[in-house]
Structures are given as structure tokens and as C-alpha cells.
Design a protein around this motif. Structure first.
Motif, short mmCIF file in Angstrom:
data_model
loop_
_atom_site.label_atom_id
_atom_site.label_comp_id
_atom_site.label_asym_id
_atom_site.label_seq_id
_atom_site.Cartn_x
_atom_site.Cartn_y
_atom_site.Cartn_z
N GLN A 223 -38.89 12.88 -22.42
CA GLN A 223 -37.66 13.65 -22.24
C GLN A 223 -36.61 12.85 -21.47
O GLN A 223 -35.42 12.89 -21.79
N GLU A 224 -37.09 12.11 -20.48
CA GLU A 224 -36.16 11.37 -19.62
C GLU A 224 -35.42 10.26 -20.35
O GLU A 224 -34.30 9.91 -19.98
N VAL A 225 -36.02 9.70 -21.39
CA VAL A 225 -35.38 8.56 -22.08
C VAL A 225 -34.57 8.99 -23.29
O VAL A 225 -33.94 8.14 -23.94
N MET A 226 -34.55 10.26 -23.62
CA MET A 226 -33.74 10.71 -24.75
C MET A 226 -32.26 10.43 -24.49
O MET A 226 -31.70 10.87 -23.49
N ASP A 255 -36.96 5.44 -30.96
CA ASP A 255 -36.99 5.25 -29.50
C ASP A 255 -36.13 6.25 -28.75
O ASP A 255 -36.05 6.20 -27.52
N GLY A 256 -35.45 7.17 -29.44
CA GLY A 256 -34.63 8.18 -28.78
C GLY A 256 -33.31 7.65 -28.26
O GLY A 256 -32.61 8.35 -27.52
N GLY A 257 -32.93 6.42 -28.64
CA GLY A 257 -31.64 5.87 -28.21
C GLY A 257 -30.47 6.64 -28.79
O GLY A 257 -30.61 7.29 -29.83
N PRO A 258 -29.33 6.59 -28.14
CA PRO A 258 -28.18 7.39 -28.59
C PRO A 258 -27.55 6.83 -29.87
O PRO A 258 -27.54 5.63 -30.10
N THR A 259 -27.03 7.73 -30.68
CA THR A 259 -26.21 7.35 -31.83
C THR A 259 -24.78 7.77 -31.50
O THR A 259 -24.49 8.94 -31.31
N LEU A 260 -23.88 6.77 -31.39
CA LEU A 260 -22.49 7.02 -31.05
C LEU A 260 -21.68 7.22 -32.33
O LEU A 260 -21.97 6.62 -33.36
#
Length: 345
Positions: A223-226, A255-260
Motif C-alpha cells: 500500500q505504501e508504494v502505490m 510495480d504500482g508506479g504512477p502513470t502521469l
């Protein structure tokens, strides 16, 4: 002088070296020679094509030292994400559960597998030598793609997205992948990314749960790395946020990285760059950093320069800079101020 230009097949050995140096999450930079060869060939074909609207085209650029021929970075653009297959993301939604009898309602954060962003233009494959990351050149490589878009907007969608690398540790272990994807496809995060770089993400996405994933059921570390950005993507994140991109509701399924995401017309480089007429001369004593590109397709070139310039005024370029851009006195170029204040390397 460091110049951004379209990749050619002669660059393949050095592009492979750049791909090997890039972080695990940059799946668009496969270390497989055949895949990288195909990427360069598709880019050349796209540049040579007569395009009236965005479709299956993709473009791949390299950052070259014109004096030595050494490549220091690369970056790409896909005109339409998911043109031949869905472009999967997790959409961050909120479900409301209610009991009228008990007078209780609660909100739950869920991740829904979707391909909402299919058809958007996608920024991909960015890598630059670590010693250039905090320089005007590092920013210039990131934004040079957007200068190309500004020159040829008909080739791209009205919205642009960029997937940034999410959190993983020094061993390549991803808490988000371990909590979600690994339960349905029993391989490590780095192996999953490697497989996708060789094939596509579709076959793994098809094995992921089609029903929403309740975030509260995930381990705390997942949850913390979302939406968290890996340090390798810090430059991309900072520059794209300044460009007007927003995190919105989407994260990477691995990996839950953001999509801008951003509207093409509101991107700073697109909206605030200007055409200027070249004057060849000596660099002014008092100068600032600018990104300058010619208006070509297969002959596209972009460089960072130190000069003085005001909108609607001519742009003074040194003879070396004009040569690097393949322009002459009186040519039209596109110019935009850089935010980086560091000295040009």
C-alpha cells in the motif's frame, strides 16, 4: 556537442549498452538485440511515413556526442498506446458499501484492471547517463520528444501519458508485485519485466484478477508504494510535473508506479515553445539555457544552448550549434527556455 536525433541501426550496439544500464522497470528498453533492432526500424519507418493522424507509429531518439559518436541516453514516443493490444493499467477507484438497515456506509479503495489509456500517446524508454541527470542536457533529452510533438501534432493523440518506474529495492524486489501480480504469475518482479520486454504485457495482464483488488487487503508495504516513484525516475517525474502532467488515478500493474497524464495542448513545451529565425553569430555574454530543435522529421535534431532570446525575436546560435541542428542563417527553429540552471556539460 550533445545532440538529440532519431536512432539508426548503426546505433544498435550502443543502444543495447544503454538498455543494459537502465533500471529493471524500463521494459520498453529490452536488452534483446532483435527487439531493439525492431524498435529502431519501426521508428525509421514511422519517420518516413506520410502520417495524417496518430496510429501505430513509434519514434525512438538517442542523445549523441557529435564529437565522439558516443551515446549518452535515449527516449521514445509511441503515437497510440495499445494500438495492437490493450494498454493495461490499474485504475484507483472508490467503492461505497452501505447497509440501510444498520444505517452504516463505508468507502473502500479498490484497484480495477482497465485499458482506459489505450490510444493515448505514450512517452517511453527514457534513459540518460547518471552524471547528466541533473544537468540541462538531462532535462533537454526528456523535453526534446515534446518539441518533436509540438512540431508534428497531427502524428499524436490529444492526450499524453507516461508510466514512471515504481518502487523496488536494490535487489529488484517489488512489494507491489509480490502482493498482487506474483499471486497469479509465479515469477519475480525482474523476471516478469524481462518477459514483458521480450513479449508484451498482455499475456500477464490476462492472468491478473479481472475483479477489483481491495487495497485494504494488501500488505502495508504494498500500500505504501502505490504511486511512489523510484529514484531512477525522479528527473522524469519532476520535469513532467512542471510540464503540466498529473498523477490522476492510474498506476502500473507491475510495480504500482504512477502513470502521469496531460492534455497535449496544455503541455508547457507544446504550449509555450515558439518558432524563431536563426541568426548565426557569437553567443551573448549574458545567456540562459534553452532547448532548440529544427523542424525536421527523419532529420530532427535538438540541442541545449546558452544564448539570449525573447519571443518574436531572432535566435542567436553559434556556428557549432547551427551545424549540430543542420540549420543555416534564416532557418526556422523551435525554442523553449529550460528550467535547469546548471552549466552545459
Amino acid at each position: 556537442m550533445l545532440v538529440v536525433r532519431p536512432a539508426t541501426l548503426a546505433d544498435l550496439p550502443q543502444v543495447i549498452s544503454l538498455a543494459e544500464q537502465s533500471h529493471i522497470g524500463v521494459t520498453s528498453l529490452s536488452t534483446d538485440m532483435a527487439k531493439l533492432r525492431e524498435k529502431i526500424i519501426v521508428s525509421k519507418t514511422s519517420l518516413d511515413a506520410d502520417v495524417a493522424f496518430h496510429g501505430e507509429e513509434s519514434y525512438f531518439f538517442v542523445l549523441e556526442d557529435s564529437d565522439t559518436g558516443r551515446l549518452h541516453g535515449c527516449a521514445g514516443i509511441v503515437a497510440s498506446a495499445g494500438f495492437s493490444e490493450p494498454f493495461y493499467s490499474y485504475r484507483n477507484d472508490t467503492f461505497v458499501h452501505a447497509s440501510r438497515e444498520l444505517g452504516i456506509h463505508s468507502k473502500a479503495q479498490v484497484l480495477s484492471l482497465c485499458h482506459d489509456l489505450t490510444g493515448y500517446t505514450l512517452l517511453t524508454g527514457f534513459y540518460v547517463d547518471p552524471d547528466l541527470k541533473n544537468s540541462a542536457v538531462g532535462e533537454g533529452l526528456l523535453r526534446a520528444r515534446l518539441m518533436f510533438v509540438a512540431n508534428h501534432p497531427a502524428r499524436f493523440a490529444s492526450h499524453v501519458v507516461a508510466e514512471l518506474i515504481g518502487h523496488s529495492d536494490e535487489t529488484g524486489d517489488s512489494p507491489f508485485w509480490n502482493a498482487v501480480g506474483r499471486n497469479f504469475f509465479d515469477v519475480s518482479y525482474d523476471e516478469a519485466e524481462r518477459l514483458c520486454s521480450l513479449h508484451s504485457r498482455t499475456f500477464i495482464a490476462e492472468l491478473m484478477p479481472s475483479y477489483p483488488v481491495y487495497v485494504s487487503l494488501l500488505p502495508d508495504d504494498a500500500q505504501e508504494v502505490m504511486g511512489a516513484v523510484h529514484p531512477q525516475s525522479a528527473l522524469s517525474h519532476d520535469v513532467l510535473i512542471r510540464e503540466g502532467f498529473e498523477s490522476d488515478r492510474y498506476i502500473d500493474i507491475f510495480d504500482g508506479g504512477p502513470t502521469l497524464k496531460a492534455d497535449l495542448a496544455s503541455i508547457q513545451t507544446v504550449a509555450n515553445s515558439h518558432l524563431a529565425t536563426v541568426v548565426v553569430g557569437e553567443r551573448p555574454v549574458s545567456a540562459s539555457n534553452y532547448l532548440v530543435s529544427n523542424l525536421g522529421l527523419s532529420g530532427f535534431r535538438a540541442i541545449t544552448v546558452q544564448t539570449e532570446w525573447l519571443p518574436d525575436a531572432p535566435l542567436i546560435l553559434s556556428p557549432e550549434a547551427a551545424l549540430a541542428l543542420a540549420v543555416t542563417e534564416g532557418s526556422s527553429v523551435r525554442v523553449v527556455p529550460l528550467w535547469s540552471t546548471g552549466v552545459q556539460p
